[in-house]
Design an enzyme around this catalytic site. Sequence first.
Site, PDB file in Angstrom:
ATOM      1  CB  CYS A  45     -11.029 -70.869 107.389  1.00 33.63           C
ATOM      2  SG  CYS A  45     -11.991 -72.339 107.000  1.00 33.63           S
ATOM      3  CG  ASP A 139     -37.577 -63.645 101.530  1.00 34.21           C
ATOM      4  OD1 ASP A 139     -36.361 -63.832 101.767  1.00 34.21           O
ATOM      5  OD2 ASP A 139     -38.145 -64.102 100.525  1.00 34.21           O
TER       6      ASP A 139
END
Length: 219
Positions: A45, A139
Amino acid sequence: MPLAINSEAPNFLANSTEGMIHFHNWIGDSWCVLFSHPKDFTPVCTTELGVVARMKADFERRGVKIIGLSIDPVEEHERWAEDICSATGQAPNYPLVGDSDLKIAKLYGMLPADTDGSAGARTAMDNATARTLFIIGPDKKIKLTISYPMTTGRDFNEVLRVIDSLQLTARQQLATPANWKQGEDVVIVPSVSDEEARKRYPDGWKAPVPYLRLVEMPY
């Protein structure tokens, strides 16, 4: 249950390295990449967060906002940023959300809803399924999810390729074939009839089979 493509991305209010984030308001009219991490100070990470910071301009050119999430408090994220900069040459330049109570990980189906405890009592292996990347449209609908094991670093060039494909579909009702890259032929989507396609593409198209209609990528 994992969130389905075209379902609404769950909204949340949470603290981050750039202050409080009201997620849907923060996205606004942009596209968004949300990518999660099981714990701070984890090796793979660490490389990913630095790479995304270096690639931020590539996402911005596409109208995409970047936001990370890791299952630890924001104070730990701020200490982690120093290591990320040391390891990769670039500290995160986008918000990294704290999720020490596991609320968002559970909201997004990355941990079971009945998971007990908090970040302090859990290891990275306990949270190993919080390794999902979401692409979210203006959206607020989920357009893509990809989940990775902790041992495999994500390919953010592939994420950009997917965004290019999704945005092409949104603008022009065109899809992209396997292994597509910018500038290669694209596919007229099935919802566009042959009659409508002839109006849009008067020079015609290639069709190795009737339902696979290939045209040059428009610019």
